[in-house]
Structures are given as structure tokens and as C-alpha cells.
Design an enzyme around this catalytic site. Structure first.
Site, PDB file in Angstrom:
ATOM      1  N   LYS A  13      12.539   4.593  -1.111  1.00 45.93           N
ATOM      2  CA  LYS A  13      13.432   3.796  -0.887  1.00 45.93           C
ATOM      3  C   LYS A  13      14.304   3.303  -2.127  1.00 45.93           C
ATOM      4  CE  LYS A  13      11.658   0.168   1.142  1.00 45.93           C
ATOM      5  NZ  LYS A  13      10.018   0.663   1.109  1.00 45.93           N
ATOM      6  N   ARG A 122       2.298   6.303  -8.548  1.00 50.39           N
ATOM      7  CA  ARG A 122       3.259   6.165  -9.156  1.00 50.39           C
ATOM      8  C   ARG A 122       4.229   5.252 -10.489  1.00 50.39           C
ATOM      9  NH1 ARG A 122       7.131   2.521  -4.557  1.00 50.39           N
ATOM     10  NH2 ARG A 122       5.846   0.672  -4.921  1.00 50.39           N
TER      11      ARG A 122
END
Ligand code: AMP
Length: 206
Positions: A13, A122
Site C-alpha cells: 500500500k 523491509r
């Protein structure tokens, strides 16, 4: 145009929001970013939110809804916005309907088996960019602004498991909620590269 970006943690997102912002000039409103800024700034909201975020559960609805409701009164929202990470349950979705007009809900679909690796690998930058260690080739700085990358405190296996449970039980039902409003559009290439996903989103947004 006002958009909701829906999808599990790690669905991309934030990555897509930054691309959409660049091309369509929509404001990016991320409740997670707002909470992290409050934690960094040592505010009362930050102190309250931290324990929930560290546990991978949702910050109480009232606090979260008030923050978004207030943010949507600012002048800059007139240019159109993307909500990233809000709403996260049916209560929040129903509240949002009382104070905002949403045109579209983009649901980025990614198989759950990929999410743990995506999130734990990440690395993020204060400027909002995010990367995966597999594509960084050992670099520890942001390709966009040069700042040092870091790992989010809640991007660890234990917290991620809890965040995925929270998504499945509380957030996934929003798919049907927005479907029933005729606003849901599925982004089916969510497992592809960020550019592939963005290409699909561009087709949808036109
Ligand atoms: P995110 O950056 O969207 O992954 O959000 C990080 C964390 O912030 C979540 O795991 C929640 O603890 C909290 N959070 C973000 N958005 C919301 C929301 N809409 N409602 C409640 N908690 C939220």
C-alpha cells in the site's frame, strides 16, 4: 477523487501510495505514519499508540477515527486523497462514511504466504520510500534521498504474526463492505513488481 488503499500488511500500500501521489497528485494519509510521527515526537497520542503498535494490534477506534476526522478538515484534502491503513475494521469504515466521501477502494491482493518475508525484509526511509533487502544489494541508504534506511520496530516475526491475524479477523471483512457499496476494485497483480502493480492501478484510475 478520494481513495482507500486496502490490503494486508506488506501488500504494498505504501509503495503504491508514493507512486500514485507522484502521478495523480493525491494526498497520502497513512494512519501508521501519523502514529509513528507521534511516537517520535513523544506526544500523548504517541505514548498511547506505542503499546498497541508494538503488540501488532489496533490502536483504539476512537483515537484513530478522531485523528482521521481532524486530518480530513485540512484545506489540502480538496486536491483528493488516499487513505492508507484506514479504515481497518467495520466500525472505522462506518464512522468514515459519516465524515468523508469515498469514491473508490483499491484492494491490493497478495497471497498471505509472501507477506512475512516481505515485511521482515523491509527497510524504510524517513522520506517514505521503502525497500526490500533482496533488492538493496547491500546498500543501507535511500536511493531517492540518500538518508540511512532502518527497520520498523513492528516489522519483526512475532508482531507481524499478530498484525496478520488482526488483518484477517478485522480488516478483511471490509472487502465485502466496499463491494456492497459498489466501490471495490481488486488489484490482482499484487504479487508482481511494484511497477506491474502500479501499471494495473493506472489502468483502473485512468
Ligand atoms: P501500518 O503502518 O499501516 O502498518 O500501521 C502500523 C500500526 O499502526 C498497526 O499495526 C496498528 O497498530 C496501528 N494502526 C495504523 N492504522 C490503524 C487504524 N486505522 N486503526 C488502528 N490502528 C492502526
Amino acid at each position: 477523487m478520494n481513495i482507500i488503499l486496502l490490503g494486508a500488511p506488506g501488500a504494498g500500500k505504501g509503495t503504491q501510495a508514493s507512486k500514485i501521489k507522484q502521478k495523480y497528485n493525491l494526498l497520502h494519509i497513512s494512519t501508521g505514519d501519523i502514529f509513528r510521527a507521534n511516537i517520535k515526537g513523544g506526544t500523548e497520542i504517541g505514548k498511547l499508540a506505542k503499546s498497541y503498535i508494538d503488540a501488532g494490534v489496533l490502536v483504539p477506534d476512537e483515537v484513530t477515527c478522531d485523528i482521521v476526522k481532524d486530518r480530513l478538515t485540512w484545506d489540502d484534502v480538496k486536491q483528493g486523497y488516499m487513505l492508507d491503513g484506514f479504515p481497518r475494521n467495520l466500525f472505522q469504515a462506518k464512522e468514515l462514511d459519516k465524515f468523508a466521501k469515498i469514491d473508490l477502494c483499491l484492494n491490493i491482493e497478495v497471497d498471505e504466504s509472501l507477506l512475512m518475508d516481505r515485511i521482515c525484509g523491509r527497510r524504510v526511509c524517513a522520506c517514505g520510500e521503502s525497500y526490500h533487502i533482496n533488492t538493496l544489494n547491500g546498500s543501507t541508504t535511500c536511493a531517492k534521498c540518500g538518508k540511512e534506511l532502518y527497520q520498523r520496530a513492528d516489522d519483526n516475526p512475532e508482531t507481524v504474526k499478530s498484525r496478520l491475524d488482526t488483518y484477517n479477523t478485522q480488516t478483511a471483512p471490509l472487502i465485502d463492505y466496499y463491494k456492497s457499496q459498489g466501490k471495490l476494485v481488486s488489484v490482482t497483480s499484487g504479487e508482481g513488481s511494484p511497477d506491474d502493480v502500479f501499471a494495473e492501478i493506472c489502468k483502473i484510475l485512468g
